[in-house]
Motif scaffolding. Structure first.
Motif, PDB file in Angstrom:
ATOM      1  N   MET A   6       0.820  -1.218   0.000  1.00  0.00           N
ATOM      2  CA  MET A   6       0.000   0.000   0.000  1.00  0.00           C
ATOM      3  C   MET A   6       0.854   1.269   0.000  1.00  0.00           C
ATOM      4  O   MET A   6       0.563   2.221  -0.721  1.00  0.00           O
ATOM      5  CB  MET A   6      -0.938  -0.008   1.212  1.00  0.00           C
ATOM      6  CG  MET A   6      -1.901   1.156   1.232  1.00  0.00           C
ATOM      7  SD  MET A   6      -2.875   1.192   2.741  1.00  0.00           S
ATOM      8  CE  MET A   6      -4.208   0.084   2.315  1.00  0.00           C
ATOM      9  N   MET A  27      -8.981   5.258   6.484  1.00  0.00           N
ATOM     10  CA  MET A  27      -8.642   3.893   6.926  1.00  0.00           C
ATOM     11  C   MET A  27      -7.142   3.606   6.722  1.00  0.00           C
ATOM     12  O   MET A  27      -6.316   4.408   7.098  1.00  0.00           O
ATOM     13  CB  MET A  27      -9.525   2.854   6.222  1.00  0.00           C
ATOM     14  CG  MET A  27     -11.004   3.171   6.251  1.00  0.00           C
ATOM     15  SD  MET A  27     -11.636   3.440   7.925  1.00  0.00           S
ATOM     16  CE  MET A  27     -13.348   3.842   7.582  1.00  0.00           C
ATOM     17  N   GLY A  28      -6.793   2.501   6.085  1.00  0.00           N
ATOM     18  CA  GLY A  28      -5.376   2.146   5.926  1.00  0.00           C
ATOM     19  C   GLY A  28      -4.595   3.177   5.138  1.00  0.00           C
ATOM     20  O   GLY A  28      -3.420   3.453   5.440  1.00  0.00           O
ATOM     21  N   GLY A  75     -10.835   2.284   0.828  1.00  0.00           N
ATOM     22  CA  GLY A  75     -10.645   0.838   0.906  1.00  0.00           C
ATOM     23  C   GLY A  75     -11.747   0.083   0.193  1.00  0.00           C
ATOM     24  O   GLY A  75     -12.797   0.645  -0.142  1.00  0.00           O
ATOM     25  N   ASN A 104      -7.526  -4.546  -0.687  1.00  0.00           N
ATOM     26  CA  ASN A 104      -6.673  -5.526   0.006  1.00  0.00           C
ATOM     27  C   ASN A 104      -7.470  -6.736   0.473  1.00  0.00           C
ATOM     28  O   ASN A 104      -6.932  -7.620   1.142  1.00  0.00           O
ATOM     29  CB  ASN A 104      -5.919  -4.876   1.184  1.00  0.00           C
ATOM     30  CG  ASN A 104      -6.856  -4.243   2.191  1.00  0.00           C
ATOM     31  OD1 ASN A 104      -8.075  -4.413   2.098  1.00  0.00           O
ATOM     32  ND2 ASN A 104      -6.309  -3.514   3.148  1.00  0.00           N
ATOM     33  N   VAL A 109      -8.150  -2.092   9.116  1.00  0.00           N
ATOM     34  CA  VAL A 109      -7.970  -1.287  10.336  1.00  0.00           C
ATOM     35  C   VAL A 109      -8.772  -1.806  11.527  1.00  0.00           C
ATOM     36  O   VAL A 109      -8.550  -1.374  12.658  1.00  0.00           O
ATOM     37  CB  VAL A 109      -8.283   0.216  10.095  1.00  0.00           C
ATOM     38  CG1 VAL A 109      -7.414   0.780   8.999  1.00  0.00           C
ATOM     39  CG2 VAL A 109      -9.755   0.454   9.834  1.00  0.00           C
TER      40      VAL A 109
HETATM   41  C1  LIG Z   1     -21.301   1.153   9.566  1.00  0.00           C
HETATM   42  C2  LIG Z   1     -19.932   0.743  10.051  1.00  0.00           C
HETATM   43  N1  LIG Z   1     -19.637  -0.557  10.207  1.00  0.00           N
HETATM   44  C3  LIG Z   1     -18.426  -0.917  10.634  1.00  0.00           C
HETATM   45  C4  LIG Z   1     -17.501   0.043  10.960  1.00  0.00           C
HETATM   46  C5  LIG Z   1     -16.172  -0.365  11.532  1.00  0.00           C
HETATM   47  N2  LIG Z   1     -15.103  -0.192  10.579  1.00  0.00           N
HETATM   48  C6  LIG Z   1     -14.338   0.945  10.573  1.00  0.00           C
HETATM   49  S1  LIG Z   1     -13.153   0.865   9.427  1.00  0.00           S
HETATM   50  C7  LIG Z   1     -13.609  -0.658   8.930  1.00  0.00           C
HETATM   51  C8  LIG Z   1     -12.879  -1.399   7.854  1.00  0.00           C
HETATM   52  C9  LIG Z   1     -12.445  -0.567   6.678  1.00  0.00           C
HETATM   53  O1  LIG Z   1     -12.007  -1.451   5.651  1.00  0.00           O
HETATM   54  P1  LIG Z   1     -11.536  -0.904   4.254  1.00  0.00           P
HETATM   55  O2  LIG Z   1     -12.408   0.196   3.804  1.00  0.00           O
HETATM   56  O3  LIG Z   1     -11.389  -2.061   3.336  1.00  0.00           O
HETATM   57  O4  LIG Z   1     -10.134  -0.240   4.548  1.00  0.00           O
HETATM   58  P2  LIG Z   1      -8.776  -0.883   5.110  1.00  0.00           P
HETATM   59  O5  LIG Z   1      -8.940  -0.882   6.602  1.00  0.00           O
HETATM   60  O6  LIG Z   1      -8.628  -2.252   4.548  1.00  0.00           O
HETATM   61  O7  LIG Z   1      -7.730   0.087   4.649  1.00  0.00           O
HETATM   62  C10 LIG Z   1     -14.693  -1.115   9.657  1.00  0.00           C
HETATM   63  C11 LIG Z   1     -15.358  -2.423   9.475  1.00  0.00           C
HETATM   64  C12 LIG Z   1     -17.860   1.385  10.779  1.00  0.00           C
HETATM   65  N3  LIG Z   1     -16.999   2.387  11.038  1.00  0.00           N
HETATM   66  N4  LIG Z   1     -19.067   1.716  10.329  1.00  0.00           N
END
Ligand SMILES: Cc1ncc(C[n+]2csc(CCOP(=O)(O)OP(=O)(O)O)c2C)c(N)n1
Length: 193
Positions: A6, A27-28, A75, A104, A109
Motif C-alpha cells: 500500500m 482507513m489504511g 478501501g 486488500n 484497520v
Molecule cells: C457502519 C460501520 N460498520 C463498521 C464500521 C467499523 N469499521 C471501521 S473501518 C472498517 C474497515 C475498513 O475497511 P476498508 O475500507 O477495506 O479499509 P482498510 O482498513 O482495509 O484500509 C470497519 C469495518 C464502521 N466504522 N461503520
C-alpha cells in the motif's frame, strides 16, 4: 493474486500530486499517508470518518472546486459500504475527480476480517457509468502507468490490488477535527494559480 504494498502504491500518488490537488485518505491509506511525511494543507486525512464517506466527500469537494483535482483514496470495504456513490460520481461526472480504490480484500484497520464477496470494482465502476477506469495489480505497472491514469479526464476510477499488512493498526487522527476542517477550508479558499 498479484498485489502491491500500500505505501508503495501511495508513493506514486505523492509523486504525481500537484500542489493544488486535494488528497483524501481514509482507513489504511490514512495511516500510511501520515507515515510517509508531513501533511500538506490540502491533504484531508479522513479520521475519524464515517465508513464509506470518503468518495462522497471527495465528490463534494470536486464539484465545489472544479479548478482543483481531487484524489480520493478508499478501501474495498468502505467502497462496498457506499457502492451507490459510483453511480452518483458517474452521473455528476466531475472531470477533476479521481477515486482510487485500494483493494486488500480485508477490513484491515479493524483487524483484517475478510471483506465480503469477490467484487470486481473496476467492472462495478464501468457498469456504474464511469468512463475512465483502470486496474493495476503490480507495482511496476502502477509506477509506469499511474501518471497517465491519474491525469486522465475524470471522473476516473483506479483500482489497485494491494497486499494486506498483517497486524497493522487503525490510523490515529492527526488532530482535533474542527480545527483541521477550518484549516482545510482555508486552504481550499486560496485561489488556484
Ligand atoms: C457502519 C460501520 N460498520 C463498521 C464500521 C467499523 N469499521 C471501521 S473501518 C472498517 C474497515 C475498513 O475497511 P476498508 O475500507 O477495506 O479499509 P482498510 O482498513 O482495509 O484500509 C470497519 C469495518 C464502521 N466504522 N461503520
Amino acid at each position: 493474486m498479484t498485489a502491491m504494498p500500500m505505501h508503495e502504491a501511495l508513493q506514486v500518488i505523492r509523486e504525481t500530486r500537484a500542489a493544488t490537488d486535494v488528497v483524501v485518505t481514509s482507513m489504511g491509506t490514512a495511516r500510511e499517508w501520515m507515515a510517509m511525511g508531513p501533511l500538506e494543507a490540502l491533504d484531508w486525512v479522513f479520521v475519524p470518518s464515517a465508513m464509506g464517506a470518503a468518495p462522497p466527500f471527495g465528490l463534494g469537494v470536486a464539484l465545489a472546486q472544479p479548478a482543483r483535482r481531487v484524489i480520493a483514496c478508499n478501501g474495498d470495504g468502505s467502497t462496498l459500504m457506499s457502492l451507490g456513490t459510483l453511480v452518483t460520481i458517474a452521473s455528476e461526472a466531475p472531470e477533476n475527480l479521481v477515486l482510487v480504490i485500494f483493494d486488500n480484500g480485508v477490513y484491515e484497520v479493524t483487524g483484517a476480517q475478510p471483506s465480503p464477496g469477490q467484487a470486481d470494482f473496476a467492472a462495478l465502476a464501468r457498469a456504474s457509468g464511469i468512463g475512465a477506469v483502470y486496474r493495476f495489480s503490480e507495482i511496476g505497472a502502477w509506477r509506469a502507468g499511474g501518471r497517465d491514469a491519474l491525469n486522465a479526464r475524470g471522473p476516473v476510477c483506479i483500482v489497485l490490488d494491494v497486499e494486506p499488512m498483517p497486524g497493522a493498526r487503525g490510523p490515529k487522527s492527526p488532530g482535533p477535527t474542527i480545527a483541521r476542517a477550518k484549516q482545510f477550508a482555508d486552504a481550499l479558499s486560496q485561489p488556484v494559480p
